[in-house]
Design an enzyme around this catalytic site. Sequence first.
Site, mmCIF file in Angstrom:
data_model
loop_
_atom_site.group_PDB
_atom_site.id
_atom_site.type_symbol
_atom_site.label_atom_id
_atom_site.label_comp_id
_atom_site.label_asym_id
_atom_site.label_seq_id
_atom_site.Cartn_x
_atom_site.Cartn_y
_atom_site.Cartn_z
ATOM 1 N N CYS A 163 -7.407 3.208 -4.532
ATOM 2 C CA CYS A 163 -6.027 3.107 -4.664
ATOM 3 C C CYS A 163 -5.350 2.365 -5.780
ATOM 4 O O CYS A 163 -5.535 3.108 -6.985
ATOM 5 C CB CYS A 163 -5.482 2.214 -3.170
ATOM 6 S SG CYS A 163 -3.661 2.425 -2.683
ATOM 7 N N HIS A 164 -4.959 1.059 -5.657
ATOM 8 C CA HIS A 164 -4.470 0.609 -6.960
ATOM 9 C C HIS A 164 -5.392 -0.409 -7.590
ATOM 10 O O HIS A 164 -5.235 -0.823 -8.954
ATOM 11 C CB HIS A 164 -3.194 -0.253 -6.605
ATOM 12 C CG HIS A 164 -1.939 0.155 -6.272
ATOM 13 N ND1 HIS A 164 -1.625 0.933 -5.081
ATOM 14 C CD2 HIS A 164 -0.819 0.504 -7.010
ATOM 15 C CE1 HIS A 164 -0.552 1.313 -5.234
ATOM 16 N NE2 HIS A 164 0.029 1.122 -6.273
#
Length: 180
Positions: A112-113
Amino acid sequence: MRLQGKTVALLISPKGTEDAEFVQPKKALTEAGAKVVVISTKADDAATVEGDLSPKGQHPVDLTFMDANTDDYDAVVIPGGTVGADTLRADEDVTTFVRRFFEQGKPVAAICHAPWLIIEADEARGRTLTSYPSLRTDIRNAGGTWVDQEVVVDDGVVTSRTPDDLPAFCDAVIDMIAGD
């Protein structure tokens, strides 16, 4: 028990880590036989979120980065969550910890991030990575190639996009740590 005898560092921010991206890899690694050590910037329980905004859970922290040594781990797994990943990448102790895994040639996994930490550790250059789509320009600006795929494995690094990719991410992480 493919990971019997392996110890994995699982990072968590004091607040803002995406719950599923923490819980599911922890469960998969433990079920595969690994010892999982939860590491954060603070010793208190860490608060996770769902969808970046909704409070979800509280998780105990085993060590802080001040007490953790990369020599004690076979790999590092970094969950996402916009706030959690941003908080971790802003801490020099965290980026130094992640950078040492690269220096030691040990597996690094980010979803994800969390690839922000790979960028901050200056390890995106020349790598093909995936992430939450909003990081594509960050990865390109750091010298990496961004692709929109469920999971990408490139030179000791596993990346995935979102919680939807967790099954493939967990399988690829276990395969990499096991040496498959």
